[in-house]
Enzyme design. Structure first.
Site, mmCIF file in Angstrom:
data_model
loop_
_atom_site.group_PDB
_atom_site.id
_atom_site.type_symbol
_atom_site.label_atom_id
_atom_site.label_comp_id
_atom_site.label_asym_id
_atom_site.label_seq_id
_atom_site.Cartn_x
_atom_site.Cartn_y
_atom_site.Cartn_z
ATOM 1 N N GLU A 9 -0.360 -4.289 5.756
ATOM 2 C CA GLU A 9 -0.618 -3.230 4.832
ATOM 3 C C GLU A 9 -2.243 -3.001 4.479
ATOM 4 O O GLU A 9 -2.656 -3.190 3.302
ATOM 5 C CB GLU A 9 0.057 -4.002 3.154
ATOM 6 C CG GLU A 9 1.210 -4.317 3.211
ATOM 7 C CD GLU A 9 1.872 -5.048 2.220
ATOM 8 O OE1 GLU A 9 2.977 -4.885 2.051
ATOM 9 O OE2 GLU A 9 1.382 -5.983 1.896
ATOM 10 N N CYS B 188 5.934 -5.095 -7.267
ATOM 11 C CA CYS B 188 4.602 -4.626 -6.793
ATOM 12 C C CYS B 188 4.127 -3.283 -7.622
ATOM 13 O O CYS B 188 3.817 -3.242 -8.674
ATOM 14 C CB CYS B 188 4.569 -4.292 -5.459
ATOM 15 S SG CYS B 188 3.044 -4.443 -4.526
HETATM 16 O O1 FUB Z 1 1.398 -9.787 -2.306
HETATM 17 C C1 FUB Z 1 1.523 -9.222 -3.559
HETATM 18 C C2 FUB Z 1 1.714 -7.697 -3.442
HETATM 19 O O2 FUB Z 1 2.734 -7.284 -2.564
HETATM 20 C C3 FUB Z 1 0.603 -7.020 -2.667
HETATM 21 O O3 FUB Z 1 -0.520 -6.712 -3.401
HETATM 22 C C4 FUB Z 1 1.202 -5.877 -2.231
HETATM 23 O O4 FUB Z 1 0.759 -5.245 -0.833
HETATM 24 C C5 FUB Z 1 2.489 -6.248 -1.766
HETATM 25 O O5 FUB Z 1 2.570 -6.948 -0.364
HETATM 26 ZN ZN ZN Z 2 2.223 -2.306 -4.709
#
Ligand code: FUB
Ligand code: ZN
Length: 693
Positions: free
Chosen positions: A354, A450
């Protein structure tokens, strides 16, 4: 950049401003009436066919354990467990077991983001019933807290023996950060401090556990946010230890030996094993811990983590006057905005981790561009503005807000995007594993806590991105219809802003002061980067006649200073032309293509308007002066569509996969472009931001 304290500012308190225009008021009302109640149901696993959150379930399970523990006079046996990061229901279980933790290790943050959104919403629209639900939820959350202040249900339920043993991958300090953000917001909105006290107790515990003293842990968060949250806690409580803790986390990051190596060795030694050394110097880039924060010069790794970190750095740089940290923030800002930013205000070119990809690698169809990353970019931009009002920050903040942040939520507030691509062919999303992360339609909810609650919190607090202030200056960074009060000494200057942004480049600001009092103050107005500065105008009048104020232009802002009184108006006009944009040729995918923007709004084509096979469309750049702007209300809100002269390559099918080259036959057509943030509100179909010429 050297810091100039007289230009420092803080966001206007949300209680001092109400959004009144049809655009942002509608978004806020959507969050209040749809998203917040829906998310409360989601937090309680009441949404049929949506991935369960288990968030409130986990708090209740932890609270029950705490109650039993107290009953047994603390004779509490720590369970031992295996960390999995995600705890799913056993496949055959119809109902979750009462005492078990389910979901992701950071599931608690579903609640924290929700309560933060609730808090902001209450400042804009008081609502007793909602506040009651929130108070009851806070009771459930607080009941789960350990006596020493620790509050993360994953470990409370599964065993405290593993707490803080894997800062790199586990999210305890991330949970702390979100809890603090939610608690501060709720306290500021309602004056109620139960959650704030709980957040302080958790922060105090963390403060005793981590720090520079001998015997204290030298680690730092694997997923940043605590850094900026602790700054907020410092600001609301006045307790410097929270600022110091944030600074400690920042300054520890990336120092050698890497803490994440050290903790891994400790874990391995407890398990009777040894770690095979990983010597890759970039191994902690995903967590922005490959270098000290002072040495970082390229935005790398997980994009949400990165911009949350940079936001914390900007906060601490301002409050501790740390010029070197600010220089790092500026380098990272440039790295993002000059090499790694999508035209939609999104960031994160790859779904692997990501993360940010290498410079200029900005694929359209496999983009990650997580909604939360755009939200985090707005956080970073706002904090840079608090240090130095320069329109380059506000331009990007505005771009992120109007495009990727809003695209994250359907127009009815009932479904959400996590990933915000710039090109979609639904068949590819269904059949090509490389694009499985790209959903062709918004989802009701995500098992991973999220983006949806993050959208709710930024939309309901959007005025704090529009306005910042210091003692005698009010900065207008974004133009939003609103009514606000700016305190200057013991006087109050009221401002009514009327605008039709983002569809018209103008605004009227009307000043009201208490009867017969003039107020000496400065109003600073941003001239957006998307307008032609020479053709824009800012006129100050008193009861219709020109009024002279001291006028200074600096970094894209016009500072108007003098004595303001009732009857003063500021008329702002910015030409808002349609812009046909091309990309730096190092963005390989966009060579030979253009995109359209108008003001801060980025446009895209959709199948529903233009038919299938968007890849066959071309923009006729020679007749571009014929682009028409068309008002459209089909989607339930006033929007501006673009009608662009174009052509379509005639289909050549069935003549063999490869045939002798012949020039394409082009069929003239008119292409319809819609604002990117409204795409996919009319069913599944192709979409593309960049179009061939
Ligand atoms: O790991 C916590 C959150 O979940 C992250 O900020 C997002 O990218 C998702 O992976
Ligand atoms: Zn998010």
């Amino acid at each position: 950049m050297t810091m100039r304290e007289e230009r420092f500012s803080v966001p206007l308190n949300l209680k001092q401003v109400r959004i009144t225009d049809e655009f942002w008021h509608r978004e806020q009302e959507l969050v209040r009436t749809e998203v917040i109640p829906y998310q409360w149901e989601a937090l309680n696993d009441h949404i049929p066919d949506a991935a369960p959150s288990f968030c409130m379930h986990n708090f209740k399970a932890a609270g029950k354990m705490m109650k039993e523990k107290k009953k047994k006079g603390n004779a509490y046996v720590e369970p031992t467990y295996t960390f999995r990061g995600f705890e799913a229901l056993p496949e055959d279980a119809e109902h979750p077991e009462e005492d078990r933790f389910y979901g992701f290790v950071f599931q608690d943050t579903d609640f924290s983001k929700w309560i933060e959104a609730v808090a902001y919403s209450l400042t804009q629209h008081p609502d007793e019933a909602l506040e009651k639900i929130a108070d009851e939820a806070i009771d459930v959350v607080c009941a789960a807290q350990l006596e020493n202040g620790y509050l993360d249900t994953y470990y409370i339920i599964n065993g405290m023996d593993k707490a803080f043993t894997n800062l790199r991958d586990h999210h305890e300090l991330y949970c702390l950060g979100h809890l603090v953000e939610g608690a501060v917001a709720y306290y500021e909105a309602t004056g109620k401090d139960k959650l704030l006290k709980a957040a302080c107790r958790f922060a105090d515990y963390v403060d005793s556990y981590f720090g520079p003293k001998e015997g204290q842990c030298k680690g730092y968060p694997g997923h940043e946010i605590a850094e900026m949250a602790l700054v907020r806690l410092y600001q609301v409580t006045g307790k410097e230890k929270y600022l110091k803790l944030s600074q400690f986390f920042l300054q520890q990051r990336g120092t050698q030996p890497y803490y994440f190596d050290t903790e891994e060795e400790v874990r391995a030694s407890y398990a009777g094993g040894k770690v095979i050394p990983n010597k890759n110097p970039m191994r902690y880039a995903y967590h922005q811990a490959h270098k000290t924060v002072y040495a970082q010069d390229e935005a790398v790794g997980h994009a949400v983590r990165a911009v949350y970190l940079y936001s914390g750095m900007a906060d601490v740089a301002r409050l501790t006057k740390d010029e070197k940290m600010l220089e790092a923030c500026e380098r990272l800002w440039d790295s993002i905005t000059k090499e790694k930013l999508y035209i939609t205000g999104g960031i994160g070119g790859t779904h692997l981790g990501e993360a940010f990809s290498f410079p200029f690698d900005l694929p359209n169809d496999t983009a990650y561009s997580e909604t939360c990353a755009a939200i985090g970019l707005a956080f970073f931009a706002r904090r840079m503005l608090e240090i130095k009002p320069d329109r380059k920050y506000a331009d990007v903040m505005e771009l992120a807000l109007y495009n990727t942040v809003l695209s994250g939520m359907a127009l009815d507030g009932k479904s959400f995007f996590y990933v915000n691509p710039l090109e979609v062919v639904p068949e590819a999303c269904h059949k090509d594993e490389r694009k499985f992360h790209v959903k062709p339609v918004r989802q009701k909810w995500f098992g991973c806590a999220c983006c949806p609650p993050n959208i709710a919190r930024i939309v309901s607090s959007v005025p704090s991105y529009a306005y910042t202030e210091n003692d005698d200056t009010l900065w207008v960074h974004l133009y939003m219809g609103s009514k606000l009060t700016k305190k200057v000494g013991n006087k109050e200057l009221q401002l009514t802003v009327t605008t039709r942004m983002p569809w018209e480049g103008s605004a009227l600001l009307e000043v009201t002061t208490e009867e017969n009092t003039g107020i000496e103050a400065t109003i600073s107005l941003r001239i957006p980067g998307w307008t032609e500065e020479e053709k824009s105008s800012i006129l100050v009048k008193h009861q219709g006649n020109k009024k002279n104020m001291t006028r200074v232009s600096e970094d894209g802002y016009v500072y108007l200073s003098g004595v303001w009184e009732s009857g003063d108006t500021i008329e702002v006009t910015f030409p808002m032309e349609v812009q046909m944009v091309s990309a730096d040729t190092r963005v390989r995918e966009n060579v030979g293509k253009v995109a359209f923007m108008r003001g801060p709004v980025t446009y895209c084509m959709e199948e529903i308007d233009n038919g299938k096979d968007l890849h066959l469309c071309r923009v006729d750049v020679d007749s571009i002066e014929k682009v028409r702007i068309e008002k459209n209300t089909e989607l339930g809100l006033p929007l501006m569509f673009l009608k662009v002269p174009g052509k379509r390559d005639k289909k050549v099918e069935g003549e063999g996969l490869y045939t002798k080259y012949k020039q394409s036959e082009l069929i003239p057509t008119e292409l319809t472009f819609v604002p990117y943030f409204v795409w996919n509100n009319r069913g599944e179909g192709e979409m593309s931001v960049w179009v061939r010429v």
